[in-house]
Scaffold this motif. Sequence first.
Motif, PDB file in Angstrom:
ATOM      1  N   VAL A  23       0.734  -1.260  -0.075  1.00 40.08           N
ATOM      2  CA  VAL A  23      -0.020   0.027  -0.148  1.00 40.08           C
ATOM      3  C   VAL A  23       0.799   1.152  -0.047  1.00 40.08           C
ATOM      4  O   VAL A  23       0.569   2.393  -0.621  1.00 40.08           O
ATOM      5  CB  VAL A  23      -0.988  -0.077   1.144  1.00 40.08           C
ATOM      6  N   GLY A  24       2.041   1.295   0.838  1.00 33.92           N
ATOM      7  CA  GLY A  24       2.732   2.370   0.811  1.00 33.92           C
ATOM      8  C   GLY A  24       3.470   2.765  -0.432  1.00 33.92           C
ATOM      9  O   GLY A  24       3.570   3.935  -0.837  1.00 33.92           O
ATOM     10  N   GLU A  25       3.957   1.706  -0.935  1.00 30.69           N
ATOM     11  CA  GLU A  25       4.459   1.849  -2.399  1.00 30.69           C
ATOM     12  C   GLU A  25       3.703   2.335  -3.315  1.00 30.69           C
ATOM     13  O   GLU A  25       3.983   3.275  -4.229  1.00 30.69           O
ATOM     14  CB  GLU A  25       5.080   0.403  -3.110  1.00 30.69           C
ATOM     15  N   ARG A  26       2.282   1.884  -3.345  1.00 32.69           N
ATOM     16  CA  ARG A  26       1.266   2.680  -4.409  1.00 32.69           C
ATOM     17  C   ARG A  26       0.899   3.903  -3.923  1.00 32.69           C
ATOM     18  O   ARG A  26       0.758   4.761  -4.904  1.00 32.69           O
ATOM     19  CB  ARG A  26       0.054   1.808  -4.318  1.00 32.69           C
ATOM     20  N   LEU A  27       0.781   4.377  -2.844  1.00 33.52           N
ATOM     21  CA  LEU A  27       0.591   5.662  -2.332  1.00 33.52           C
ATOM     22  C   LEU A  27       1.762   6.588  -2.648  1.00 33.52           C
ATOM     23  O   LEU A  27       1.473   7.911  -3.092  1.00 33.52           O
ATOM     24  CB  LEU A  27       0.494   5.731  -0.714  1.00 33.52           C
ATOM     25  N   ALA A  28       2.936   6.162  -2.717  1.00 32.41           N
ATOM     26  CA  ALA A  28       3.957   6.997  -2.987  1.00 32.41           C
ATOM     27  C   ALA A  28       4.195   7.150  -4.425  1.00 32.41           C
ATOM     28  O   ALA A  28       4.533   8.412  -4.829  1.00 32.41           O
ATOM     29  CB  ALA A  28       5.317   6.203  -2.645  1.00 32.41           C
ATOM     30  N   GLY A  29       3.702   6.055  -5.384  1.00 33.07           N
ATOM     31  CA  GLY A  29       3.508   6.468  -6.697  1.00 33.07           C
ATOM     32  C   GLY A  29       2.510   7.384  -7.037  1.00 33.07           C
ATOM     33  O   GLY A  29       2.616   8.409  -8.012  1.00 33.07           O
ATOM     34  N   LEU A  30       1.275   7.577  -6.257  1.00 33.88           N
ATOM     35  CA  LEU A  30       0.334   8.559  -6.520  1.00 33.88           C
ATOM     36  C   LEU A  30       0.751  10.027  -6.260  1.00 33.88           C
ATOM     37  O   LEU A  30       0.500  10.836  -7.147  1.00 33.88           O
ATOM     38  CB  LEU A  30      -0.992   8.210  -5.701  1.00 33.88           C
ATOM     39  N   LEU A  31       1.549   9.914  -5.140  1.00 28.39           N
ATOM     40  CA  LEU A  31       1.896  11.217  -4.629  1.00 28.39           C
ATOM     41  C   LEU A  31       2.928  11.681  -5.636  1.00 28.39           C
ATOM     42  O   LEU A  31       2.818  12.933  -6.020  1.00 28.39           O
ATOM     43  CB  LEU A  31       2.514  11.279  -3.280  1.00 28.39           C
ATOM     44  N   ALA A  32       3.950  10.911  -6.132  1.00 28.76           N
ATOM     45  CA  ALA A  32       4.912  11.277  -7.122  1.00 28.76           C
ATOM     46  C   ALA A  32       4.146  11.863  -8.640  1.00 28.76           C
ATOM     47  O   ALA A  32       4.436  12.804  -9.041  1.00 28.76           O
ATOM     48  CB  ALA A  32       5.637  10.015  -7.324  1.00 28.76           C
ATOM     49  N   GLY A  33       2.960  11.108  -8.757  1.00 30.71           N
ATOM     50  CA  GLY A  33       2.155  11.468  -9.849  1.00 30.71           C
ATOM     51  C   GLY A  33       1.664  12.901  -9.776  1.00 30.71           C
ATOM     52  O   GLY A  33       1.229  13.457 -10.639  1.00 30.71           O
ATOM     53  N   ARG A  34       1.555  13.325  -8.414  1.00 31.71           N
ATOM     54  CA  ARG A  34       0.982  14.615  -8.258  1.00 31.71           C
ATOM     55  C   ARG A  34       1.891  15.834  -7.962  1.00 31.71           C
ATOM     56  O   ARG A  34       1.596  16.896  -7.446  1.00 31.71           O
ATOM     57  CB  ARG A  34       0.107  14.552  -7.076  1.00 31.71           C
ATOM     58  N   GLY A  35       3.014  15.352  -8.206  1.00 35.25           N
ATOM     59  CA  GLY A  35       4.106  16.508  -7.883  1.00 35.25           C
ATOM     60  C   GLY A  35       4.849  16.389  -6.500  1.00 35.25           C
ATOM     61  O   GLY A  35       5.415  17.152  -6.112  1.00 35.25           O
TER      62      GLY A  35
END
Length: 324
Positions: free
Chosen positions: A310-322
């Motif tokens: 979950v943490g890895e996916r959350l980090a990807g989402l945050l990175a996609g939003r800058g």
Amino acid sequence: PSPAGAGRGSRRVRLSTGGGSGLGDHRIHGRIVVPAAAWLELALAAALSTYHSGPVALEKVSIDEPLFLAEEADREVEVSTTPEGDGLAFEIARERPDGTRAVHARGRARGSDHPEGVLEPTGVGVEVEVESFYRRGAASGFRFGPAFRGLSRLRSRGDEAEGEVVLPDGVARGDGPFPAPLLDAVLQTLGGTLRGSLLGDGVAHVPVGIDRVWFLAPPGPSLSTVARARVDEPGAVAGDVEAFDADRGRILRIEGLRLREASPAALGRALARACGDGFYEVRWRPRPLAGELRPVPGGEWLVVPDRGGVGERLAGLLAGRGAR
């Protein structure tokens, strides 16, 4: 004596606060707790199904785990007996929803002769106001309703006490050998002794074991009782109790009744161990969001990883939003 090969068996019993049982009136620190007297009644009934004639003795009785009841609900327990030496071993238990077994009471039973020695009533002692006795008990955590206020008279003289007990109105006699509310009133006599005054020290004391109980004859609706306290470890109460019918015939003798402290915290821990009973359950309730979802602003975030990804996916989402 019991017939050869007898003694092994089990039966299921439902305990509830309804049906005239009076169990809803037995409250300790606000909880409905099945009294030790109910376990004794069930054990006596099991023993008498094997030893049909003569006195019956229960020995090495241990009250292991409390059973809590809820209003308008019941609990099923199993009373089992197995041959052991010259008598029976009994156990009163139930299966928790998680499959583990909770043992509430256990001990031995056998046919017996009449016990030697008698605690004779003398009628001597200081009269104790019964209502005051129950108020003192309430201050310690025993908030008994009418069904468990069977003491009608109490006299105290040092480490001895005498009482008169009755089966309260509205309590069903039932088909058991000794109605639990009446038997509980017999046990309450010990609280009238000098050492039994510990029962009013602000902390409830409950039965945890009995060396021997002799059931000598069926009780009538009223009995006279005698109790004698013994020296025991600090903060505890121990003693012997006898009950007599109107003709001074001995009905019951109890030797080595032991009581221990039961604080609200201790009962809370016992209730926590029994949380599979269905008193509490986790239930998620959907609620509307307080407002609209907003884009996550950029900046630096600390994301703690986990084994589920979950943490890895959350980090990807945050990175996609800058975010970093």
